[in-house]
Design a protein around this motif. Structure first.
Motif, mmCIF file in Angstrom:
data_model
loop_
_atom_site.group_PDB
_atom_site.id
_atom_site.type_symbol
_atom_site.label_atom_id
_atom_site.label_comp_id
_atom_site.label_asym_id
_atom_site.label_seq_id
_atom_site.Cartn_x
_atom_site.Cartn_y
_atom_site.Cartn_z
ATOM 1 N N ARG A 233 0.801 -1.222 0.000
ATOM 2 C CA ARG A 233 0.000 0.000 0.000
ATOM 3 C C ARG A 233 0.830 1.267 0.000
ATOM 4 O O ARG A 233 0.331 2.323 -0.366
ATOM 5 C CB ARG A 233 -0.923 0.026 1.231
ATOM 6 N N ARG A 234 2.105 1.184 0.465
ATOM 7 C CA ARG A 234 2.874 2.411 0.656
ATOM 8 C C ARG A 234 4.281 2.263 0.104
ATOM 9 O O ARG A 234 4.835 1.169 0.054
ATOM 10 C CB ARG A 234 2.932 2.784 2.139
ATOM 11 N N CYS A 235 4.835 3.409 -0.275
ATOM 12 C CA CYS A 235 6.218 3.480 -0.734
ATOM 13 C C CYS A 235 6.881 4.665 -0.045
ATOM 14 O O CYS A 235 6.294 5.753 0.033
ATOM 15 C CB CYS A 235 6.269 3.658 -2.255
ATOM 16 N N ARG A 247 4.347 10.807 -8.404
ATOM 17 C CA ARG A 247 3.297 10.497 -7.420
ATOM 18 C C ARG A 247 2.027 9.997 -8.112
ATOM 19 O O ARG A 247 1.381 9.054 -7.649
ATOM 20 C CB ARG A 247 2.998 11.740 -6.577
ATOM 21 N N GLU A 248 1.680 10.630 -9.227
ATOM 22 C CA GLU A 248 0.483 10.209 -9.956
ATOM 23 C C GLU A 248 0.670 8.806 -10.546
ATOM 24 O O GLU A 248 -0.255 7.985 -10.520
ATOM 25 C CB GLU A 248 0.175 11.206 -11.070
ATOM 26 N N SER A 251 0.315 6.301 -7.760
ATOM 27 C CA SER A 251 -1.052 6.211 -7.234
ATOM 28 C C SER A 251 -1.947 5.348 -8.115
ATOM 29 O O SER A 251 -2.932 4.787 -7.632
ATOM 30 C CB SER A 251 -1.653 7.611 -7.087
ATOM 31 N N ASP A 254 -2.428 2.110 -6.770
ATOM 32 C CA ASP A 254 -3.009 2.138 -5.428
ATOM 33 C C ASP A 254 -1.919 2.063 -4.357
ATOM 34 O O ASP A 254 -2.043 1.337 -3.362
ATOM 35 C CB ASP A 254 -4.017 0.997 -5.249
ATOM 36 N N VAL A 255 -0.845 2.811 -4.581
ATOM 37 C CA VAL A 255 0.256 2.908 -3.623
ATOM 38 C C VAL A 255 0.415 4.372 -3.230
ATOM 39 O O VAL A 255 0.467 5.254 -4.098
ATOM 40 C CB VAL A 255 1.573 2.378 -4.223
ATOM 41 N N HIS A 256 0.492 4.627 -1.929
ATOM 42 C CA HIS A 256 0.706 5.989 -1.435
ATOM 43 C C HIS A 256 2.202 6.239 -1.284
ATOM 44 O O HIS A 256 2.922 5.435 -0.683
ATOM 45 C CB HIS A 256 0.009 6.191 -0.086
ATOM 46 N N LEU A 257 2.673 7.350 -1.834
ATOM 47 C CA LEU A 257 4.095 7.669 -1.816
ATOM 48 C C LEU A 257 4.418 8.695 -0.740
ATOM 49 O O LEU A 257 3.798 9.755 -0.668
ATOM 50 C CB LEU A 257 4.525 8.205 -3.183
ATOM 51 N N ASP A 258 5.389 8.352 0.118
ATOM 52 C CA ASP A 258 5.939 9.296 1.097
ATOM 53 C C ASP A 258 7.384 9.578 0.707
ATOM 54 O O ASP A 258 8.251 8.708 0.840
ATOM 55 C CB ASP A 258 5.902 8.698 2.509
#
Length: 279
Positions: A233-235, A247-248, A251, A254-258
């Motif tokens: 879910r996250r990167c 970022r787009e 997304s 379906d992965v949220h980038l930090d």
């Protein structure tokens, strides 16, 4: 199996989460790979050695050479430092300043879907130095904790694409006290299985890399989900290439980038102005 049936299966297996251009690239890549395997199997059945396939060109050159060769140079660190002022961490900024390369005309780069860029931050070369590697790993481990909190090794592993900066991210996993997975998005030597490392069913894979730009992270997320059944879910990264819409792109999978820092149009313009002054 007839080749046309094989191609139909490849088209049907394309992940539904890919956009149209990404889906075409995925089908083309795997069609070439399975064509190679099909030809090798056919040759073996006849007791022959398969003929090597010619390498595909990375960039299709025009029939005539350009009138003026593309100028590519590395910025002197003391010059790059001023442009990199938005990077608040002094140690990361100094490492980045020593590894900025600029092309007068943009160049196509990328492992899967090529992107045209004119400014390149080479953290792979930087990470070959043990001191730089440790500095980047310590910073990225801190970024992981800031983004997701302390990692529970029983529920979460850290994963990185093979083409990413595994020098740094394997150390990040060690600092975070959890297992590390390396994901091959190209060749898969272990009977075609792309995930290297150990994990437990039901765990989550946290994607970690030094810089996020194109479709590499979405492909890695899809491989972790489809081949290992790991929630992804996250990167977390040090840099994101905001100038090319990283970022787009992430997304879509379906992965949220930090990311700690964005390489955006303003930063690219500042580095280019600096380059133009000295070249």
């Amino acid at each position: 199996m007839p080749r046309d049936v094989l191609h139909a299966l490849i088209r049907a297996a394309a992940p539904a989460s890919l956009r149209e251009g990404q889906r075409d690239a995925w089908i083309s890549e795997w069609s070439q790979e399975w064509d190679r395997r099909w030809e090798a199997a056919e040759a073996a059945s006849r007791g022959e050695q398969p003929r090597p396939r010619p390498p595909a060109p990375v960039i299709e050159h025009a029939s005539a050479p350009p009138a003026v060769p593309n100028t590519i140079g590395r910025l002197a660190p003391e010059i790059a430092l001023a442009a990199l002022a938005p990077i608040s961490d002094k140690a990361v900024r100094e490492i980045a300043a020593r590894h900025v390369y600029i092309a007068r005309e943009p160049v196509l780069i990328g492992h899967h879907e090529q992107t045209s860029i004119g400014v390149y931050l080479d953290l792979h070369t930087a990470s070959c130095d043990p001191k730089n590697r440790e500095t980047l790993a310590q910073f990225l481990a801190g970024q992981v904790e800031r983004a997701v909190g302390r990692i529970d090794a029983a529920t979460t592993v850290i994963a990185t694409p093979r083409e990413g900066n595994t020098l740094v991210t394997s150390r990040v996993a060690e600092l975070c006290g959890t297992r590390f997975l390396m994901v091959r998005t190209f060749s898969r030597p272990r009977f075609g299985f792309p995930i290297e490392g150990t994990f437990t069913e039901g765990q989550e894979a946290l994607l970690v890399d030094d810089l996020v730009m194109g479709t590499l992270i979405p492909r890695t997320a899809n491989l972790l989900r489809t081949h290992a059944g790991l929630a992804t879910r996250r990167c977390v990264s040090i840099f994101e290439r905001a100038d090319v819409g990283a970022r787009e792109t992430v997304s879509v999978a379906d992965v949220h980038l930090d990311a700690a820092y964005a390489i955006d149009d303003d930063l690219i313009a500042a580095l280019r102005r600096t380059f133009d002054q000295y070249h």
